[in-house]
Design a protein around this motif. Structure first.
Motif, PDB file in Angstrom:
ATOM      1  N   ASN A 194       0.902  -0.900  -0.028  1.00  0.00           N
ATOM      2  CA  ASN A 194       0.084   0.133  -0.064  1.00  0.00           C
ATOM      3  C   ASN A 194       0.908   1.067   0.079  1.00  0.00           C
ATOM      4  OD1 ASN A 194      -2.309  -1.271   0.046  1.00  0.00           O
ATOM      5  ND2 ASN A 194      -2.655  -1.645   2.365  1.00  0.00           N
ATOM      6  N   TRP A 195       2.078   1.397   0.692  1.00  0.00           N
ATOM      7  CA  TRP A 195       2.954   2.454   0.836  1.00  0.00           C
ATOM      8  C   TRP A 195       3.454   2.362  -0.581  1.00  0.00           C
ATOM      9  CZ3 TRP A 195       5.780   1.242   5.986  1.00  0.00           C
ATOM     10  CH2 TRP A 195       4.749   1.526   7.199  1.00  0.00           C
ATOM     11  N   TYR A 197       2.188   2.123  -3.657  1.00  0.00           N
ATOM     12  CA  TYR A 197       1.316   3.033  -4.434  1.00  0.00           C
ATOM     13  C   TYR A 197       1.221   4.303  -3.930  1.00  0.00           C
ATOM     14  CZ  TYR A 197       0.380  -1.097  -7.325  1.00  0.00           C
ATOM     15  OH  TYR A 197       0.689  -2.267  -8.048  1.00  0.00           O
ATOM     16  N   GLN A 198       1.146   4.566  -2.602  1.00  0.00           N
ATOM     17  CA  GLN A 198       0.611   5.719  -2.105  1.00  0.00           C
ATOM     18  C   GLN A 198       1.949   6.621  -2.323  1.00  0.00           C
ATOM     19  OE1 GLN A 198       0.150   5.378   2.371  1.00  0.00           O
ATOM     20  NE2 GLN A 198      -1.786   4.221   1.807  1.00  0.00           N
ATOM     21  N   ARG A 199       3.094   6.390  -2.172  1.00  0.00           N
ATOM     22  CA  ARG A 199       4.553   7.098  -2.530  1.00  0.00           C
ATOM     23  C   ARG A 199       4.550   7.409  -4.094  1.00  0.00           C
ATOM     24  NH1 ARG A 199       7.397   6.960   2.204  1.00  0.00           N
ATOM     25  NH2 ARG A 199       7.442   5.072   3.217  1.00  0.00           N
ATOM     26  N   HIS A 203      -3.731   6.626  -5.294  1.00  0.00           N
ATOM     27  CA  HIS A 203      -4.913   5.927  -4.401  1.00  0.00           C
ATOM     28  C   HIS A 203      -5.483   4.609  -5.286  1.00  0.00           C
ATOM     29  CE1 HIS A 203      -7.978   8.231  -6.451  1.00  0.00           C
ATOM     30  NE2 HIS A 203      -7.402   9.409  -6.305  1.00  0.00           N
TER      31      HIS A 203
END
Length: 215
Positions: A194-195, A197-199, A203
């Motif tokens: 998840n991190w 894709y967030q970086r 979303h």
């Protein structure tokens, strides 16, 4: 600041607690670094944009090998990329219709292009490139990154430096994911996924859009 492959490996080993190299080999970590680059290209090809100059093929249909995802054709150029003629984008239907009404080409160079639907880098030009005619075009493309060799002194490129944390997260996601018998490792794998894709500024909704466009 330059970041070398050995720096990346050391960071991964610190984060995952494998300084003594008991669980993962350096070569495997480098393989996952390359995998991270490929995944970033799939979901954010815009990060790999560059201008390329390529010789066009004879005829209408073009598919330059140096362009993995075409965004636009900027101009007709000489071999050095110096503009010599304009070229404009039209949709496929308009290009075909105009082609039927043209008695003969008004120029030796293509003046229109149309990107084919469901294709990353295939497009058609009008008028067609004449036989034995040398025609070059400057294009804005996304180009897949070259694979990183197992050379610990090699320096990461600009994308690798700018999105270093995302590279770390992807690699940790994959490494923790191999330890499926551990609930803790499984949880950490999901977290780093998840991190990652967030970086990249994605979303869930945007991520799915990029994945759809990349296919």
């Amino acid at each position: 600041m330059s970041i070398k492959v050995k720096d990346f490996i050391t960071r991964i080993r610190l984060d995952i607690g494998d300084i003594d190299k008991d669980r993962f080999e350096d070569a495997h970590i480098v393989d996952l670094l390359n995998e991270a680059y490929c995944e970033i290209f799939e979901v954010r090809p815009d990060l790999f944009q560059k201008n390329v100059v390529a010789e066009l093929s004879e005829g209408e249909v073009q598919q330059p090998c140096c362009c993995d995802k075409l965004y636009k054709v900027d101009a007709i150029t000489d071999v050095n990329g110096i503009k010599i003629a304009d070229i404009r984008k039209v949709d496929g239907g308009a290009s075909t219709a105009m082609g039927r009404t043209r008695c003969k080409p008004s120029t030796d160079y293509p003046s229109e292009y149309s990107i084919e639907t469901n294709s990353n880098n295939r497009f058609t030009v009008s008028p067609a490139v004449l036989p034995a005619k040398k025609v070059y075009a400057r294009m804005l493309c996304a180009v897949k990154p070259k694979s990183i060799a197992f050379d610990v002194e090699q320096t990461l490129d600009q994308v690798g430096c700018d999105f270093y944390s995302a590279m770390i997260d992807y690699t940790l996601f994959r490494l923790y994911g191999t330890e499926q018998e551990s609930v803790t490792s499984s949880s950490k794998s999901t977290q780093h996924y998840n991190w990652f894709y967030q970086r990249l500024g994605l979303h869930d909704k945007v991520k799915k859009t990029y994945q759809k466009e990349a296919k």
